[in-house]
Design an enzyme around this catalytic site. Structure first.
Site, PDB file in Angstrom:
ATOM      1  N   ASP A 104     -30.997  17.799 -10.408  1.00  0.00           N
ATOM      2  CA  ASP A 104     -30.655  18.229 -11.773  1.00  0.00           C
ATOM      3  C   ASP A 104     -29.278  17.727 -12.202  1.00  0.00           C
ATOM      4  O   ASP A 104     -28.881  17.910 -13.349  1.00  0.00           O
ATOM      5  CB  ASP A 104     -30.753  19.752 -11.929  1.00  0.00           C
ATOM      6  CG  ASP A 104     -29.667  20.521 -11.184  1.00  0.00           C
ATOM      7  OD1 ASP A 104     -28.816  19.902 -10.514  1.00  0.00           O
ATOM      8  OD2 ASP A 104     -29.664  21.770 -11.260  1.00  0.00           O
ATOM      9  N   ASP A 105     -28.538  17.090 -11.293  1.00  0.00           N
ATOM     10  CA  ASP A 105     -27.185  16.619 -11.606  1.00  0.00           C
ATOM     11  C   ASP A 105     -27.150  15.200 -12.152  1.00  0.00           C
ATOM     12  O   ASP A 105     -26.073  14.665 -12.386  1.00  0.00           O
ATOM     13  CB  ASP A 105     -26.303  16.711 -10.363  1.00  0.00           C
ATOM     14  CG  ASP A 105     -26.035  18.145  -9.946  1.00  0.00           C
ATOM     15  OD1 ASP A 105     -25.684  18.952 -10.821  1.00  0.00           O
ATOM     16  OD2 ASP A 105     -26.208  18.468  -8.763  1.00  0.00           O
ATOM     17  N   SER A 157     -29.245  22.439  -1.760  1.00  0.00           N
ATOM     18  CA  SER A 157     -28.075  22.777  -2.570  1.00  0.00           C
ATOM     19  C   SER A 157     -26.859  22.816  -1.655  1.00  0.00           C
ATOM     20  O   SER A 157     -26.917  23.404  -0.573  1.00  0.00           O
ATOM     21  CB  SER A 157     -28.260  24.127  -3.261  1.00  0.00           C
ATOM     22  OG  SER A 157     -29.454  24.135  -4.031  1.00  0.00           O
TER      23      SER A 157
END
Length: 322
Positions: free
Chosen positions: A25-26, A165
């Site tokens: 998502d980055d 993560s």
């Protein structure tokens, strides 16, 4: 239109390497995802990277498709010019793609549109999402994190998937990535490669799925490496519940406006499922251990809890039928 295929079994091929769809998502231009691409390739996997064109943190499983080409200010870290198509390919590496959608939509675009071109008639063996720039601990983050959102939409589609993560949360461009093994992005990438290797261990010979249908993993790596007291965090099995926090609201006595603080609430930490003796992932990854949680996309309550409630409601339900 490129030919699509259905993930009927998502079996691992006989070859040592896996067909891996890598997303996050980055953005496709983050240091973490590029370091992970390198690490997985070095392990012999065939890797297709399809990441969001821009930073998409906090979007959870929202499914938003592009309706325009790339607009101002362009792709993350200047990686895509304004006016470029809504998806595209790196000019120097044909395995690297961007897509201007949310993480969940990006993962599905990779599954349905790009992967068939890359892998042909062979299936995706595994979807890897991340490593995120920052941890995603607890059930609250399960629905909020774009990293995990890309993972559970892949699991819903029938593919084994793992969300990673990392506690090292600096938002960095891949152009800052070094060859130094102590670079936080490279450290996180090594954890990804190690976990993928462990998940795949022994599966090739038996033609099994990497993970059961409807099940995925969420891996939270602690803050470690240079500047921390943690250098080699071991893996530990955890539950999403146990020490997890959600928001609570109070009124600031000075400003008069509402503010939020963390609350370790009983509801979010109810031990309904999972291995009961495992610790919670939130306190585990706050130390020097990598938390490995196994999740299911089946939101139904266990039968032992559901049956008594059904019995209590049965008279009212039967009465409503007349």
């Amino acid at each position: 239109m490129w030919k699509s295929f259905a993930p009927l079994l998502a079996l691992v091929s006989c070859a040592a390497g896996l067909n891996i769809l890598l997303t996050n998502d980055d953005s496709w231009a983050s240091a973490n995802i590029r370091a992970t691409y390198n690490a997985l390739k070095a392990d012999g996997h065939d890797v297709l990277l399809v990441g969001p064109a821009v930073q998409q943190s906090g979007r959870g499983g929202t499914f938003v498709l592009p309706t325009t080409n790339i607009t101002e200010p362009g792709g993350e870290f200047g990686s895509i010019p304004v006016g470029a198509p809504y998806f595209g390919q790196d000019s120097e590496n044909g395995d690297l793609f961007y897509f201007n959608g949310t993480p969940a939509a990006t993962a599905v675009f990779g599954i349905d549109i790009i992967a068939p071109k890359k892998f042909g008639s062979t299936p995706i063996d595994l979807v890897v999402s991340g490593p995120n720039e920052g941890q995603n601990n607890g059930p609250f983050l399960f629905t909020l994190s774009g990293t995990i959102g890309a993972t559970y939409v892949s699991v819903e589609r029938g593919y084994p998937a793992i969300a990673f993560s990392a506690g090292n949360s600096t938002h960095r461009s891949f152009t800052t990535l070094t060859d130094d093994a102590s670079d936080p992005a490279n450290i996180a990438a090594k954890v990804v490669a190690d976990v993928v290797r462990a998940v795949a261990n022994g599966v090739n010979a038996t033609k099994q799925r990497l993970l059961p249908l409807g099940v995925g993993l969420s891996v939270n790596i602690p803050t470690f490496g240079p500047g921390s007291n943690c250098t080699a965090p071991p893996l530990r099995f955890t539950r999403m519940t146990g020490g997890a926090v959600v928001d609570q609201i109070s009124i600031n006595s000075t400003s008069g406006f509402p503010i939020s603080t963390n609350l370790e609430a009983s509801g979010v930490n109810a031990n309904v499922n999972g291995v009961r003796e495992d610790p919670g992932e939130t306190p585990t990854s706050a130390g020097c251990e990598t938390a490995v949680s196994i999740f299911s996309v089946d939101y139904d309550a266990p039968e032992r809890l559901a049956r008594p409630i059904q019995q209590r409601l049965s008279l009212a339900i039967e009465a409503s039928e007349f």
